[in-house]
Design a protein around this motif. Structure first.
Motif, short mmCIF file in Angstrom:
data_model
loop_
_atom_site.label_atom_id
_atom_site.label_comp_id
_atom_site.label_asym_id
_atom_site.label_seq_id
_atom_site.Cartn_x
_atom_site.Cartn_y
_atom_site.Cartn_z
N GLY A 1 0.78 -1.22 0.00
CA GLY A 1 0.00 0.00 0.00
C GLY A 1 0.81 1.28 0.00
N ARG A 2 2.11 1.18 -0.16
CA ARG A 2 2.98 2.36 -0.07
C ARG A 2 3.27 2.93 -1.46
N ARG A 3 3.05 4.24 -1.58
CA ARG A 3 3.21 4.90 -2.88
C ARG A 3 4.62 4.73 -3.42
N GLN B 1 -5.68 7.19 -6.82
CA GLN B 1 -5.80 7.54 -5.40
C GLN B 1 -7.26 7.53 -4.96
N TRP C 1 -7.50 3.74 -4.37
CA TRP C 1 -6.39 3.26 -3.55
C TRP C 1 -6.01 4.41 -2.60
N SER D 1 -4.34 4.87 -0.03
CA SER D 1 -2.98 5.00 0.50
C SER D 1 -2.07 5.79 -0.44
#
Length: 222
Positions: free
Chosen positions: A131-133, A159, A162, A164
Motif C-alpha cells: 500500500g505504499r506509494r 488515489q 487506492w 494510501s
C-alpha cells in the motif's frame, strides 16, 4: 498561515474541484459505474495513463480511451485475447495514429504482464507494495509504455480507489496549483478536502482542466 489566507486557499481549492473537476474516467463510457477498485477499473486507469502520457492532443487521447473502453479492453480477459491487428484498429478509430502500432504492442504486453505477474488483477500490485506509494511507483513502471508521466497520471486517478496513494498531484498540475495561488502544500489541500481521496482526485483533474483550458485567471481572481 493567516486565517484569511487559509480561507482564500480553501475557496480556490473548492472552486477547482467543483467547477473544473471530474471523477477518474468521468469522461469515458465508465462514468456512470460506481468508482470502486475492481480489476477492470484499475486496468482502465492504467490504459488511460498510458494513452494520455504521449504528446498528443487531449481530445484525441480521450476519444481513443473511449474506443478502448467500448471495445471492452478494460476487461483483462478480453484485452488478453485481442489480436495486435484488432487493437491497432481500435486505436486507429480513436485517431491515435502517431503512436498506434507501438501502443497496440504495449497494450498486448500490458495484458500479458497483468495475467502473468498479478493473476489478472492489478490490485495485487498494491498488495505487493504494502500500500505504499513509493513502492508502488517502481512496480507500475515495470509495465512497458508506462514512464514517469504515465505513473503520475495513474496516481492522480487511482488515489480515488487506492486511498494510501493520496494525497497526490502530478508535477504539471502542481505547477498550476502554484500559478493560481493554491500553492504546493498538498497536505494542506488534502485537509481542505476533508482528507477525501475521491475529492483529491477530482481536484487534480480540475487542475488539469484549468491548465488545458487556460482558465488560470478564473481561479486567480476568486
Amino acid at each position: 498561515m493567516p486565517r484569511k489566507d487559509l480561507n482564500d486557499m480553501s475557496i480556490r481549492i473548492k472552486k477547482v474541484a467543483n467547477e473544473f473537476g471530474n471523477s477518474p474516467l468521468g469522461k469515458s463510457p465508465l462514468a456512470k459505474q460506481p468508482l470502486v477498485a475492481t480489476p477492470s477499473t484499475i486496468l482502465a486507469m492504467v490504459m488511460d495513463a498510458m494513452i494520455k502520457s504521449k504528446p498528443i492532443s487531449h481530445d484525441i487521447s480521450q476519444k481513443t480511451m473511449n474506443h478502448l473502453i467500448e471495445a471492452g479492453y478494460h476487461d483483462i480477459d478480453k484485452l488478453h485475447k485481442s489480436t495486435w491487428e484488432e487493437r491497432t484498429e481500435v486505436l486507429r478509430e480513436g485517431g491515435y495514429n502517431r503512436y498506434r502500432e507501438q501502443s497496440a504492442t504495449n497494450l498486448g504486453n500490458l495484458a500479458q504482464f497483468v495475467m502473468d505477474k498479478y493473476d489478472g488483477d492489478l490490485n495485487n500490485l498494491l498488495k505487493r507494495a504494502h500500500g505504499r506509494r513509493e513502492k508502488t511507483r517502481p512496480l507500475i513502471k515495470e509495465i512497458k509504455g508506462i514512464g514517469e508521466l504515465a505513473v503520475e497520471l495513474f496516481f492522480d486517478n487511482v488515489q480515488s480507489v487506492w486511498p494510501s496513494i493520496a494525497p497526490f498531484v502530478d508535477s504539471r498540475s502542481l505547477q498550476t496549483a502554484e500559478e493560481v495561488g493554491i500553492g504546493a502544500n498538498m497536505q494542506a489541500v488534502y485537509s481542505a478536502l476533508d482528507q477525501d481521496p475521491k475529492q483529491m482526485s477530482w481536484f487534480v483533474n480540475g487542475l488539469s482542466s484549468v491548465r488545458l483550458e487556460k482558465k488560470q485567471f478564473a481561479i486567480e481572481s476568486t
